[in-house]
Design an enzyme around this catalytic site. Structure first.
Site, PDB file in Angstrom:
ATOM      1  N   ASP A 114      63.533  75.584  54.039  1.00 45.58           N
ATOM      2  CA  ASP A 114      62.395  76.399  53.598  1.00 45.58           C
ATOM      3  C   ASP A 114      62.723  77.878  53.808  1.00 45.58           C
ATOM      4  OD1 ASP A 114      59.779  76.705  52.629  1.00 45.58           O
ATOM      5  OD2 ASP A 114      58.947  76.831  54.654  1.00 45.58           O
ATOM      6  N   HIS A 115      62.535  78.678  52.783  1.00 46.66           N
ATOM      7  CA  HIS A 115      62.789  80.131  52.864  1.00 46.66           C
ATOM      8  C   HIS A 115      64.182  80.471  53.371  1.00 46.66           C
ATOM      9  CE1 HIS A 115      58.718  81.371  51.814  1.00 46.66           C
ATOM     10  NE2 HIS A 115      58.271  80.409  52.588  1.00 46.66           N
ATOM     11  N   HIS A 141      50.844  83.020  53.264  1.00 42.10           N
ATOM     12  CA  HIS A 141      51.228  82.279  54.463  1.00 42.10           C
ATOM     13  C   HIS A 141      50.325  82.677  55.625  1.00 42.10           C
ATOM     14  CE1 HIS A 141      55.158  82.411  52.230  1.00 42.10           C
ATOM     15  NE2 HIS A 141      55.187  81.156  52.614  1.00 42.10           N
ATOM     16  N   ASN A 176      53.106  73.478  50.723  1.00 45.55           N
ATOM     17  CA  ASN A 176      53.731  73.727  52.028  1.00 45.55           C
ATOM     18  C   ASN A 176      52.679  73.963  53.113  1.00 45.55           C
ATOM     19  OD1 ASN A 176      56.086  73.745  50.588  1.00 45.55           O
ATOM     20  ND2 ASN A 176      56.817  75.707  51.347  1.00 45.55           N
ATOM     21  N   THR A 218      51.335  76.621  59.272  1.00 43.65           N
ATOM     22  CA  THR A 218      50.466  77.194  60.310  1.00 43.65           C
ATOM     23  C   THR A 218      49.574  76.135  60.961  1.00 43.65           C
ATOM     24  OG1 THR A 218      50.502  79.337  59.209  1.00 43.65           O
ATOM     25  CG2 THR A 218      48.671  78.938  60.710  1.00 43.65           C
TER      26      THR A 218
HETATM   27  P1  13P Z   1      51.193  78.124  55.902  1.00 39.97           P
HETATM   28  O1  13P Z   1      51.804  78.540  57.204  1.00 39.97           O
HETATM   29  O2  13P Z   1      50.155  79.096  55.435  1.00 39.97           O
HETATM   30  O3  13P Z   1      50.740  76.731  55.890  1.00 39.97           O
HETATM   31  O4  13P Z   1      52.370  78.251  54.812  1.00 39.97           O
HETATM   32  C1  13P Z   1      53.471  77.427  54.954  1.00 39.97           C
HETATM   33  C2  13P Z   1      54.520  77.744  53.978  1.00 39.97           C
HETATM   34  O5  13P Z   1      54.266  78.104  52.859  1.00 39.97           O
HETATM   35  C3  13P Z   1      55.904  77.554  54.422  1.00 39.97           C
HETATM   36  O6  13P Z   1      56.818  77.831  53.431  1.00 39.97           O
END
Ligand code: 13P
Length: 281
Positions: free
Chosen positions: A82-83, A180, A230, A233
């Site tokens: 991710d990212h 996010h 996704n 959090t």
């Molecule tokens: P949240 O932390 O807002 O759930 O977003 C997660 C996210 O997009 C991780 O790539």
């Protein structure tokens, strides 16, 4: 069951009108919790981590732990970067057996984003690994979240079509007012834009910033083409709350028991999102 390419999961979801939830996982007990719930609810899931989690365990260790665990469960899952923030990191994840990689160059100039994602596709596709790109910038709600840029800009549908054609990515993360982190006010998702994106872009669309999204908005977004959501959090908060409760009255609480309390809350979050996204069954 071994991990499958994320594309397999997303194509089925896009064709059948649900979304696959992607959960941020940073440790064995969190991965096991997600896989256990996925098995119980017969739902596809995506385990994901990236630069925000790699200071704890790098891609090689994350991959080894995840591959060791997934075989113990009867669940259909993908392991996703991710990212990702560099081609070196993408390559490390490919070596570690990730079945999907995201390189997030959304804050860089467009041509740099296109060239890097094209290269990522050339590295990943011969291995059967899925590639996710991002166009437009998904911002972050506050500074306590580690992912996402501080400035957001919405995804342009024509540019998105061109980006997918030129790069060959399998999935596209879009910015439609999502962010996010824990929303301090409810997000205003641009559904007209999402509908235009769906018309123009031939690959499944990804909604980052799932945490806190109202169920009704989520369902509408899925009906308009979102095939992956996704969630980070809420997972982190569940673990933090479990630990805080255990340590509140006893600063010598036994760490494995405190973690078990966190895991129980994480499992509830996973169950909620599997039901929200329509992935159960
Ligand atoms: P949240 O932390 O807002 O759930 O977003 C997660 C996210 O997009 C991780 O790539």
């Amino acid at each position: 069951m071994p991990f499958v390419p994320m594309k397999d999961l997303l194509d089925d979801a896009a064709a059948r009108g649900y979304a696959v939830p992607g959960f941020c996982v940073w440790a064995a007990e969190v991965m096991a919790a997600v896989l256990r719930v996925a098995q119980d609810l017969r739902a596809p899931v995506i385990l994901m981590n990236g630069p925000a989690e790699f200071p704890l365990m790098g891609p090689t260790e994350m991959g080894a732990v995840a591959h060791g665990l997934v075989r113990l469960f009867d669940a259909t899952a993908a392991l996703h970067l991710d990212h990702g923030d560099s081609l070196e990191q993408v390559q490390a994840c490919l070596r570690a057996g990730y079945t999907s990689v995201m390189l997030d160059y959304s804050t860089r100039p467009l041509e740099e984003n296109v060239a890097a994602l094209r290269q990522t596709v050339e590295l990943a596709h011969p291995l059967g690994v899925t590639v996710e790109g991002e166009l437009g910038v998904v911002g972050k709600v506050d500074t306590s979240v580690v992912e996402g840029g501080s400035a957001a800009s919405l995804t342009d549908p024509d540019q998105a079509a061109d980006f997918v054609a030129r790069t060959g990515v399998d999935a596209l993360a879009v910015a439609i007012g999502n962010a996010h982190g824990a929303y301090t006010r409810l997000p205003r998702l641009d559904f007209d834009r999402l509908a235009r994106l769906r018309e123009r872009v031939p690959v499944p669309l990804v909604l980052h910033g799932g945490s806190g999204t109202p169920e009704e908005d989520l369902r509408r977004a899925i009906s308009l083409g979102i095939a992956k959501v996704n969630v980070a959090t809420e997972v982190v908060a569940a673990m933090r709350e479990g630990l805080a409760e255990e340590y509140a009255g006893n600063d010598k609480a036994w760490m494995p028991l405190a973690l078990a309390s966190g895991v129980k809350r994480v499992a509830a979050v996973v169950e909620k999102w599997i039901n929200f996204t329509g992935a159960a069954g």
